[in-house]
Design an enzyme around this catalytic site. Structure first.
Site, PDB file in Angstrom:
ATOM      1  N   SER A  59      -4.699  -1.137  -5.343  1.00  0.00           N
ATOM      2  CA  SER A  59      -5.322  -1.943  -4.311  1.00  0.00           C
ATOM      3  C   SER A  59      -5.279  -3.395  -4.748  1.00  0.00           C
ATOM      4  O   SER A  59      -6.056  -3.815  -5.603  1.00  0.00           O
ATOM      5  CB  SER A  59      -6.767  -1.478  -4.101  1.00  0.00           C
ATOM      6  OG  SER A  59      -7.431  -2.382  -3.258  1.00  0.00           O
ATOM      7  N   HIS A  94       0.815  -1.204   0.000  1.00  0.00           N
ATOM      8  CA  HIS A  94       0.000   0.000   0.000  1.00  0.00           C
ATOM      9  C   HIS A  94       0.857   1.265   0.000  1.00  0.00           C
ATOM     10  O   HIS A  94       0.511   2.262  -0.613  1.00  0.00           O
ATOM     11  CB  HIS A  94      -0.917  -0.018   1.225  1.00  0.00           C
ATOM     12  CG  HIS A  94      -2.123   0.842   1.080  1.00  0.00           C
ATOM     13  ND1 HIS A  94      -3.200   0.474   0.308  1.00  0.00           N
ATOM     14  CD2 HIS A  94      -2.421   2.051   1.596  1.00  0.00           C
ATOM     15  CE1 HIS A  94      -4.110   1.426   0.363  1.00  0.00           C
ATOM     16  NE2 HIS A  94      -3.669   2.394   1.133  1.00  0.00           N
ATOM     17  N   LYS A 109      -7.188  13.126  -7.934  1.00  0.00           N
ATOM     18  CA  LYS A 109      -6.639  11.832  -7.542  1.00  0.00           C
ATOM     19  C   LYS A 109      -7.774  10.909  -7.115  1.00  0.00           C
ATOM     20  O   LYS A 109      -8.819  11.374  -6.660  1.00  0.00           O
ATOM     21  CB  LYS A 109      -5.675  11.992  -6.368  1.00  0.00           C
ATOM     22  CG  LYS A 109      -5.030  10.678  -5.918  1.00  0.00           C
ATOM     23  CD  LYS A 109      -3.900  10.922  -4.931  1.00  0.00           C
ATOM     24  CE  LYS A 109      -3.055   9.695  -4.685  1.00  0.00           C
ATOM     25  NZ  LYS A 109      -3.708   8.644  -3.976  1.00  0.00           N
ATOM     26  N   ASP A 131      -6.164   6.827 -11.525  1.00  0.00           N
ATOM     27  CA  ASP A 131      -6.700   5.473 -11.571  1.00  0.00           C
ATOM     28  C   ASP A 131      -6.625   4.812 -10.205  1.00  0.00           C
ATOM     29  O   ASP A 131      -5.894   5.244  -9.328  1.00  0.00           O
ATOM     30  CB  ASP A 131      -5.908   4.624 -12.577  1.00  0.00           C
ATOM     31  CG  ASP A 131      -4.488   4.395 -12.099  1.00  0.00           C
ATOM     32  OD1 ASP A 131      -4.275   3.559 -11.209  1.00  0.00           O
ATOM     33  OD2 ASP A 131      -3.581   5.091 -12.606  1.00  0.00           O
ATOM     34  N   HIS A 151     -10.850   2.467  -0.928  1.00  0.00           N
ATOM     35  CA  HIS A 151     -11.045   2.150   0.493  1.00  0.00           C
ATOM     36  C   HIS A 151     -11.841   0.858   0.593  1.00  0.00           C
ATOM     37  O   HIS A 151     -12.858   0.784   1.276  1.00  0.00           O
ATOM     38  CB  HIS A 151     -11.746   3.305   1.222  1.00  0.00           C
ATOM     39  CG  HIS A 151     -11.034   3.727   2.458  1.00  0.00           C
ATOM     40  ND1 HIS A 151     -11.664   4.182   3.587  1.00  0.00           N
ATOM     41  CD2 HIS A 151      -9.712   3.736   2.764  1.00  0.00           C
ATOM     42  CE1 HIS A 151     -10.771   4.467   4.518  1.00  0.00           C
ATOM     43  NE2 HIS A 151      -9.583   4.213   4.042  1.00  0.00           N
ATOM     44  N   TYR A 181       4.296   0.190  -3.031  1.00  0.00           N
ATOM     45  CA  TYR A 181       4.010  -0.315  -4.374  1.00  0.00           C
ATOM     46  C   TYR A 181       5.054  -1.328  -4.824  1.00  0.00           C
ATOM     47  O   TYR A 181       5.475  -1.329  -5.970  1.00  0.00           O
ATOM     48  CB  TYR A 181       3.956   0.856  -5.369  1.00  0.00           C
ATOM     49  CG  TYR A 181       2.852   1.831  -5.079  1.00  0.00           C
ATOM     50  CD1 TYR A 181       1.547   1.516  -5.417  1.00  0.00           C
ATOM     51  CD2 TYR A 181       3.104   3.037  -4.452  1.00  0.00           C
ATOM     52  CE1 TYR A 181       0.516   2.398  -5.135  1.00  0.00           C
ATOM     53  CE2 TYR A 181       2.076   3.924  -4.154  1.00  0.00           C
ATOM     54  CZ  TYR A 181       0.790   3.600  -4.509  1.00  0.00           C
ATOM     55  OH  TYR A 181      -0.230   4.456  -4.231  1.00  0.00           O
TER      56      TYR A 181
END
Ligand SMILES: Nc1ncnc2c1ncn2[C@@H]1O[C@H](COP(=O)(O)OP(=O)(O)O)[C@@H](O)[C@H]1O
Ligand SMILES: [Mg+2]
Lengths: 731, 86, 224, 86
Positions: free
Chosen positions: A537, A51, A93, A497, A97, A54
């Site tokens: 995610s 998270h 952005k 994205d 969640h 990356y």
């Protein structure tokens, strides 16, 4: 929580519970030249999680084009920035969640909105709009209905309270999301370029300020938790849920914007505390500037007693920001925040070396090289394997359209196609009084007050297409977003994205990720829409089953004159109807396939970026020369749905005569638009596009004649069914 | 017939913005001796007597619907009403 | 003369109101902070905008009514000068007892944001004299707690004194007698749930709201 | 120190849509013996002992802030805590 000794951590492999592999733990040891203590292990585990670091997606993200002539800020800061002329810029952005929303939908969604808003105002921009992208299980499940209701309530309540209009989004319903729903939010802000901020803490002796809400034990390990898969057992052992406080955020936001606008001289850097809270915000600010810092944890405002450093640093309590302020100006900052009934506390100072040192109760509790924490996370290129399902025969599913009117009525009532009004009317879409195209058309349009310009914005992704072909599906996601912007009168500027995928340890999932990002990159190059920000995610799985590859694309476009603003609804009777773009028998992955067979299967239809771009150009030109009265892109449900939707708003019917089989009305061939043109512009429009009229608007019926079957539908009846279907199925 | 009262509040570690807002407002009204405020939900239910165990029923209502056990905790009181039932 | 827009912590329709006053009505708006104890001297009207004062976590408007500025707003209203509360402003004015009744959670429990058709029930007030009696107007709503309540005798009083100014043609929230906006007995304090500032420009979908503002702005200009 | 509990509900004559919604949901969960549900607010306050009369103080908090007496009614309980005060 018991703080184990370094030897115990090593022996008991505590780090593994926190998501660090043995090799990674060894690397930490090597970087430190010793064993990390409990706090330090926690810091590395958080900062090296997928998270924050990356580590699995970085090599793939490198494919994205991120620069362009108007790009003022690409990925790497709180949000990306694009120049829109007149000294202004748009900032946007998206953020996912998903896991918090799955566990606690209301608060999970609300805090997701709160988090993405902070990213925008930390750049010095005033948030002007929110959008969402929601993917849930099928509506036949009571828990899914509860999740949807609460997620929508959470998104709405937060945005409504803070006063940012939620103007658009998308929603799909598939069984694969049942145990792992997706909640992605996107925030758009407006910036006077001079105010652009960076999240950096530079200059030895400068002050580190903590502002906003107190720190509690909520969401500890949120970043780690977002980097692991889901299953039934974990459901019960969640660390404390975060609760959103939009009022606190409103005050923090106004204070920060005041600081940025009116006290820029004393502000060195600003960043929000998002995933991995205090540690990620402070370490990133230091590392970016090449400075270390001392933080005194005793000074961190605390909501609970007895919090240990690990908890303080990893808490994800909401509505907090970190500032770097020039030394000597503490009083000014404290006063300013007090004006907004918000606490501002000096908790540390910038060091001239690169050490990141935490103090508590007079002792050093962590002492690490800030670059090690932020920049030394390992990067992996995982093995990838092409899933067998991608090599299915193209063998055709042919829809049955013999009862054409009934079929169209059924399609209009599929939850993915039906009106989302019952959702978006729970969002205040008008506050700030700039929303000139409300939710319900292709893209939402927000005017730029004081200019003759506007911004168009949309979120899109069709996971079914990606499931059948992640590469083309990735291209289509970007193309569809661009199509929506163009249909609204805009020129696409760039995208953000959210890459929602399953576990990257699964080679087939990794393949999907690779291919989808490749496709997206190609499309971004084609439309000259760089990726200026985003979010990854991974590990979206439930009991071992991954979601469809779901890269949500959020696109913003510039409408250069208010005269170009265009909506999908028919405006007048007697206008001529056209389809721009060619229709083929493209049925795999479509709404009608799902509806008639219950499956998504076969080879995805072909898609060509150049054709898409050419057709978008034509429509753009037609809009700019004032030839059209309405434009609607043709997407899920095909031509029949697009035309029906265009009739609803003003209840103006249409008569179509198309030279194709009736089933093709439900084909989802890409790169197409339905356009209505006043008769006076017929010649000019046909000359520009080479298109032939297929009918005209008027009356209160929708009549379609094809090569085999014909239909006639009362517009009011169809509208009612389409409008009420989703609310009905949610009951 | 039972008269049942259920009290639901956030668990101790969860942020309670509502309670905080009320506390601040009370302080502003000069009730500065208010040390803490928690705001929760309160339910009054009238429940008909059936063959089923009332405690178990209420317990189940609490965990299934009235509280969000992720973040809230509850207590309840059950009183059996002595009036003749209609 | 200035038009005072009161700002509470969390107000979020403050600028929307400001822009309408300045750019559409061409009068001079001024923000007044909730901590002030006095309104500026040359105020023609007080506007209490929408939003979520203090987050409205207890009850909408409940905390805002204690703000220092409210004492002077009451004085101003007591002198018969115009006070208009929109959405959260309406909630605040009822909590402050400048208007009777109160606003409950919407009956269907959901927030609702949509275009709303209203009937003008009384065009004889300072806030509605630009409308026709019985006219249908479009002004959007956006609220979670817009469900107006008052007891029987108050309702009778509202009717007898023609204090009900606006009603919904299709009730979006369960409001008693479809009430969307009322005035006090003297007719100088008005509260309404719909947002006229969102219906003051063609580009935003209509200008019926603008006429509501024009009603009292022109009144003021006549009085000068 | 006092521990004070305040319960606020709509007045009996006023329809309580939240309570109704809870009742419907309970019925759907097969608790069909639930006859009525009222949903209200619940506050727990910790109040420091001062020279002032605690009953009067709480009464005032209720009428001034915690309830809108136009539409809500309240009850409260005050308990004096016997622990030594710090
Ligand atoms: N979850 C949502 N939140 C807000 N608006 C939504 C949501 N889902 C859909 N909408 C709105 O409904 C309209 C239709 O959505 P969609 O079918 O996804 O459009 P398209 O296919 O053109 O992308 C759009 O205006 C969109 O913004
Ligand atoms: Mg579209």
């Amino acid at each position: 929580m018991i703080e184990l000794q370094p030897r115990e951590i090593e022996a008991q492999k505590l780090y593994e519970q926190w998501g660090l592999s043995e090799a990674e733990f060894d690397k930490v040891q090597e970087l430190l030249g010793r064993l990390p203590n409990f706090t330090e292990t926690g810091l590395f585990a958080a900062m090296w999680s997928e998270h924050c670091a990356y580590k699995n997606s970085k090599p793939l993200l490198k494919q994205f084009p991120t620069t362009g002539k108007n790009i003022l800020q690409g990925p790497g800061e709180g949000a990306g920035i694009i120049d829109i002329g007149d000294g202004q810029a748009v900032v946007f952005k998206a953020e996912s969640h998903n896991h918090p929303t799955a566990v606690e939908p209301y608060q999970g969604a609300a805090t997701g909105v709160g988090g993405i808003i902070r990213d925008i105002f930390s750049m010095g921009a005033r948030p002007i709009a929110m959008l969402d992208s929601l993917h849930f299980g099928s509506l036949d499940d009571a828990h899914t209905k509860y999740l949807i209701d609460q997620t929508v309530a959470g998104i709405g309540d937060y945005g409504n309270c803070i006063g940012i209009p939620t103007v658009g989004g998308e929603m799909t319903f598939e069984d694969v999301y049942q145990g792992n729903p997706l909640m992605n939010g996107m925030c758009v802000g407006l910036l006077d370029s001079v105010q652009q901020q960076k999240g950096a803490a530079a200059g030895a002796g400068n002050l580190i300020f903590y502002v906003g809400a107190k720190t509690g034990r909520d969401g500890i390990q949120g970043a780690i938790f977002a980097s692991a898969e889901f299953n039934d057992e974990q459901e019960s052992q969640r660390s404390a849920v975060q609760v959103g406080d939009p009022f606190a955020e409103k005050m923090v936001m106004e204070a920060c914007l005041d600081l940025i606008e009116n006290h820029a001289d004393i502000l060195v850097g600003i960043q929000d505390m998002g995933a991995a809270g205090l540690v990620s915000s402070s370490a990133e600010m230091g590392a970016k500037a090449g400075f270390g810092m001392d933080l005194n944890l005793d000074l961190v405002p605390q909501r609970e007693d007895g919090m240990i450093p690990y908890e303080l640093m990893l808490s994800e309590s909401q509505e907090r920001m970190l500032l770097c302020i020039k030394k000597g100006y503490a009083a000014e900052v404290i006063d300013l925040f007090n004006q907004y009934e918000t606490e501002a506390v000096e908790i540390g100072t910038v060091r001239d070396d690169q050490q990141y040192i935490l103090h508590q109760h007079g002792e050093v509790v962590a002492d690490v090289d800030v670059k090690a924490l932020v920049d030394e996370a390992p990067v992996y290129r995982k093995p990838s394997a092409r899933p067998a399902r991608l090599d299915q025969p193209s063998a055709g599913f042919e829809p049955d359209a013999s009862k054409l009117a009934d079929t169209l009525m059924s399609v209009l009532q599929q939850p993915a196609i039906a009106s989302k009004e019952s959702v978006y009317r729970r969002y205040d879409s008008q506050v700030q009084t700039n929303t000139i195209v409300l939710p319900g058309s292709d893209a939402a349009v927000i005017r730029v007050r004081g200019t003759n310009k506007a911004l168009a914005m949309t979120t899109d992704a069709n996971p079914r297409y990606l499931f059948l072909d992640p590469h083309q599906g990735g291209q289509i996601a970007v193309a569809e977003a661009a199509r929506n912007i163009v249909a609204s009168g805009g020129v696409p500027l760039g995208i953000t994205d959210c890459l929602n995928f399953g576990s990257p340890e699964d080679p087939e999932v990794y393949y999907e990720l690779e291919q989808a990002t490749k496709g997206m990159s190609e499309a971004c190059r084609q439309f000259e829409t760089p990726v200026i920000s985003g979010n990854v995610s991974l590990y979206n799985e439930f009991n071992g089953e991954a979601i469809y590859p779901t890269p949500m694309v959020g696109m913003v476009g510039l409408i250069e004159s208010l005269d170009y603003v265009t909506t999908q609804s028919f405006k007048n009777s007697g206008d001529l109807l056209y389809v721009v773009g060619e229709t083929k028998a493209d049925f795999n992955g479509t709404e009608i396939q799902k509806m008639q067979t219950g499956q998504i299967e076969g080879q995805l239809f072909d898609f060509d970026l150049a054709t898409e771009a050419a057709n978008q150009q034509l429509v753009q030109q037609a809009i700019r020369t004032g030839l059209v009265n309405s434009v609607h892109d043709i997407s899920e449900g095909g031509l029949a749905v697009a035309v029906a939707e265009s009739t609803f708003d003003n209840e103006i019917g249409a008569q179509l005569n198309v030279d194709m089989p009736a089933s093709w009305l439900f084909s989802e061939t890409q790169s197409r638009f339905v356009v209505s043109v006043p008769a006076t512009h017929q010649a000019a429009f046909e000359e520009l596009t080479g298109a032939q009229a297929i009918g005209q608007t008027g009356g209160d019926q929708l009549t379609i004649t094809t090569n085999d079957f014909d239909m006639n539908l009362d517009v009011k009846t169809a509208k009612k069914a389409w409008k009420e279907a989703l609310a009905w199925q949610m009951k | 017939m039972y008269s049942v009262k259920v009290y639901v509040t956030y668990k101790a570690s969860i942020l309670d913005p509502q309670g905080e807002a009320v506390k601040t407002a009370l302080h502003r009204l000069d009730f500065t001796n208010v040390e803490s405020v928690t705001q929760g939900k309160y339910f009054e239910l009238m429940i008909k007597k059936t063959g089923k165990n009332i405690d178990e029923q209420v317990e189940e209502m609490c965990t299934e619907l009235l509280t969000n056990t992720n973040m809230e905790s509850y207590t309840y009181e059950i009183e059996e009403l002595t009036t003749v039932e209609g | 003369m200035k038009y005072a827009v009161i700002r509470f912590p969390g107000s979020n329709c403050d600028w929307d109101m400001f822009y309408v006053l300045r750019d559409q009505l061409h009068v001079e708006p001024i923000f007044v902070d909730y901590r002030e104890t006095e309104l500026p001297e040359d105020v023609a009207a007080v506007l209490v905008p929408g939003g979520f004062s203090y987050g409205d976590y207890l009850r909408s408007g409940a905390i805002a009514r204690f703000a220092p500025i409210m004492t002077d707003v009451k004085r101003f209203a007591g002198e018969g000068k115009p006070v208009l509360g929109i959405c959260n402003g309406f909630q605040i004015l009822t909590e402050a007892r400048l208007l009777p009744g109160g606003l409950r959670k919407n009956q269907h429990l959901e927030f609702v944001c949509q275009q709303q058709e209203l009937f003008v029930q009384n065009n004889q007030t300072a806030f509605s004299n630009q409308f026709e009696q019985g006219e249908k107007v479009m002004i959007p709503v956006a609220h979670g707690d817009g469900n107006y309540y008052c007891d029987e005798s108050t309702l009778q009083q509202l009717k007898d004194n023609h204090q009900i100014v606006l009603t919904y043609s299709e009730n979006p929230n369960g409001s008693i007698d479809d009430i969307a906006g009322i005035v006090n007995e003297q007719g100088n304090v008005m509260g309404m749930m719909p947002h006229p500032e969102r219906a003051s420009e063609d580009i935003l979908g209509g200008t019926d709201g603008l006429r509501l503002f024009q009603s009292f702005v022109e009144n003021q200009q006549l009085q000068k």
